[in-house]
Design an enzyme around this catalytic site. Sequence first.
Site, PDB file in Angstrom:
ATOM      1  N   THR A  16       7.825   4.395   4.203  1.00 15.33           N
ATOM      2  CA  THR A  16       6.968   4.215   5.335  1.00 15.33           C
ATOM      3  C   THR A  16       7.705   5.321   6.439  1.00 15.33           C
ATOM      4  OG1 THR A  16       6.514   2.069   5.132  1.00 15.33           O
ATOM      5  CG2 THR A  16       6.589   3.111   7.401  1.00 15.33           C
ATOM      6  N   SER A  62       7.886   2.998  -2.114  1.00 20.61           N
ATOM      7  CA  SER A  62       9.192   2.341  -3.023  1.00 20.61           C
ATOM      8  C   SER A  62       8.708   1.161  -3.839  1.00 20.61           C
ATOM      9  CB  SER A  62      10.197   2.359  -2.180  1.00 20.61           C
ATOM     10  OG  SER A  62      10.296   0.921  -1.484  1.00 20.61           O
TER      11      SER A  62
HETATM   12  C1  SIN Z   1       8.211   0.775   4.039  1.00 23.49           C
HETATM   13  O1  SIN Z   1       8.800   1.605   3.744  1.00 23.49           O
HETATM   14  O2  SIN Z   1       8.619   0.093   4.724  1.00 23.49           O
HETATM   15  C2  SIN Z   1       7.278   0.192   2.835  1.00 23.49           C
HETATM   16  C3  SIN Z   1       6.803   1.134   1.865  1.00 23.49           C
HETATM   17  C4  SIN Z   1       7.921   1.488   0.996  1.00 23.49           C
HETATM   18  O3  SIN Z   1       8.784   1.032   0.674  1.00 23.49           O
HETATM   19  O4  SIN Z   1       8.030   2.616   0.249  1.00 23.49           O
END
Ligand code: SIN
Length: 321
Positions: A16, A62
Site C-alpha cells: 500500500t 503482499s
Molecule cells: C497494505 O500494504 O496495507 C496492504 C496491501 C499489501 O499488503 O501489499
Amino acid sequence: MSLEADRWVLLGTGGTIAGQAAQAADNVGYVAGQVGVAELVAAVPTLGGLPLELEQIAQIDSKDMGLAVWQALARRIAVHLERPQVRAVIVTHGTDTIEETAFLIHRLLRPAKPVVFTCAMRPSTALVPDGPQNLSDAMAVARHAGAGGVVVVCAGQVHAARDVAKVHTYRLDAFDSGDAGPLACVEEGRVREFRPWVRQESDPLRGANALAPFLLASELPRVELVTSHADAGGDLIRSLLVMPGERALQGIVVAGTGNGTVHQALTDALHEAQARGVRVRLSSRCARGRVVPHPGLPFEDAGGLSAIKARLALALDLLEG
Ligand code: SIN
C-alpha cells in the site's frame, strides 16, 4: 559500526505504501504496488541528500508474497549487509504479510546491522498518506547508532520481527508486539528505546546453515495451518492426507484454543497425520500471551510464535533438515 559505513540501501517490494487509488479520498479502494521506490523517496524531504541506494525487488500486493520474491529479497539483503560501506537496509513492504517476511529475514540472516521494514496503511495517493512519515521514521531507525537486527517501523513505533503482528484492518497504527511491546518509538526523527534492543553478533555460519538451502529451494516444504474451534472435526486433516496435492504435506501448525488445547476430534486426526510422518506444532489462536509449555500439551509447542510465524518456522526447519 565500521567508519567506512556511510550509506543505506532501500529495497522496494510494493504494498500500500506504493499503492495508487483513482481518487485521493479513497483509502481502501486502491491498487497496491504501483509506485517505484525512487518516487517514494522523492516524496520524503528528510531523505533528500542522503547516500541512499535504491532497488526495486518486486512490485506486488503482499497478500501474494511467496518463495520467489522472498528469495530475491533475502539474496539482495544478504549481499548489501556484507558490504562494509552499508550501514543498514530498509525494505518497503505491504502490511498484510510484513510480519512473515520480517520474521523470515530474521530467521535466515540474524543480522547485526539493522534491516528496517516499513509500510503504510494508506496509498501514496491518499489525502493524508502515512507512507512518507513511516519511510522517514524507518530512515531515522536505520541511522540510529543503537539499532540492529530486523525490525518493523510503522506509525512511530519500532517492533521486533519476532513479536510484531498486524492487529487492525485499517487503522494507521495497525501493528502490535503483544506482551513484549514495541522496542522503541520515533519522535521527531529521534529514536527513543523502551527496552533493551537485542542485537545479534554477525554469524558467518548462518548463511551456510539457513540461507543457502533457502536460496536453492525450488519450493518450501508444505506446512498447513488449521485452527481449533468449537464443533471442530478431523475431516479437513483427513482430506489433506488422502489428497496430498502437488506438494506432499510435511507439517501442520494448529492454532489451539487458549493455552494450546485442541478439540478432541481434531486431535485424533492430527495424531493420524503424525503417524504418517507429518510434523505437528502447536500455537494458540489467542491474540495475546503464548502457550505455556507443560507435559500435558497434545503437540510440540511452537516456542511462543504466533501461528502464522510458527507455520513459516516449521517450513524452514523442515527445509534445513
Ligand atoms: C497494505 O500494504 O496495507 C496492504 C496491501 C499489501 O499488503 O501489499
